[in-house]
Scaffold this active site. Sequence first.
Site, short mmCIF file in Angstrom:
data_model
loop_
_atom_site.label_atom_id
_atom_site.label_comp_id
_atom_site.label_asym_id
_atom_site.label_seq_id
_atom_site.Cartn_x
_atom_site.Cartn_y
_atom_site.Cartn_z
N ILE A 102 0.84 -1.19 0.00
CA ILE A 102 0.00 0.00 0.00
C ILE A 102 0.88 1.25 0.00
CG2 ILE A 102 -0.21 -0.04 2.53
CD1 ILE A 102 -3.10 1.05 2.18
N CYS A 103 0.38 2.31 -0.63
CA CYS A 103 1.05 3.62 -0.58
C CYS A 103 2.45 3.54 -1.19
CB CYS A 103 1.05 4.13 0.86
SG CYS A 103 1.59 5.83 1.09
N GLY A 104 3.44 4.08 -0.52
CA GLY A 104 4.79 4.15 -1.06
C GLY A 104 5.42 2.81 -1.35
N THR A 106 4.18 0.57 -3.05
CA THR A 106 3.94 0.25 -4.46
C THR A 106 5.06 0.80 -5.33
OG1 THR A 106 2.56 2.23 -4.79
CG2 THR A 106 1.43 0.18 -4.15
N ALA A 153 -2.68 -0.95 -3.26
CA ALA A 153 -3.67 0.08 -2.94
C ALA A 153 -2.97 1.40 -2.71
CB ALA A 153 -4.48 -0.30 -1.69
#
Length: 200
Positions: A102-104, A106, A153
Site C-alpha cells: 500500500i502507498c509508497g 507500491t 492500494a
Amino acid sequence: MTRKPAHLAVYDTFADWETGHTTAHLARAGYPIRTVGPTREPVTTLGGLRVQPDLALDGLRPEDSSLLILTGADLWDSGDDLAPFARTARAFLDAGVPVAAICGATAGLAREGLLDDRDHTSAVSFYLAATGYGGGERYVDADAVTDGNLVTAGPTEPVAFAREVFRLLGVYEGEVLDAWYRLFHDSDAAAYAVLEKAAQ
C-alpha cells in the site's frame, strides 16, 4: 486449524494507520501477526510509535509465511534503504506466497520491476511513473487491485486494501466480505446484521 503467520514489514517512518484493519481482522481469523524489520532494532512509525520487530528481514522465508504486508513510508522515496523489502516481495511472489503493498510500498515494487506485468494501483499513476518502471499500461484507477498473489492500494484506501487481502486469503467471502467493507468503509449499520449472522 493452525495458520502460518502474516508478516508485517516495519521500518522507520512506516505509515502505521494503513494496515490496522488488515492486521486486526487477520489476527481475529487466526493468523498470527509477526513484525519484520531491517534488523531486530526498534523502529519508529510516522505516528511516533516505537515498534520492536519480531524478526529481521534476513530471517524471513516465504515458506514460513501466509502473507507479506508492505506499508508506505517516507523511506520508500528517499533512497534505497527499503529496496531489500522489495526484493523479498519478489521472493515471496516467486514462491507463490501473497504480497500486499500500500502507498509508497507500491513505488518500491515498481522499482523492483514487480508491477511491469501485473495489474496494480497506487496513489496516482504519475507517482509510479516517476520511478521509471515499465508497467504504466497495467495501472488501474481503482481503490485496490488484486492480480494473482499481489494486492496493491493507494494511501487513502486502508479499508479496500484489507478487503482485497481478506478476499485473497479467504478470510471473508461473498456477502460477508461485502458487508465487512460496507461497515468499515461506509459506516453502513445494516451491514452489521449480516456480520453478526455470519458469526453465529
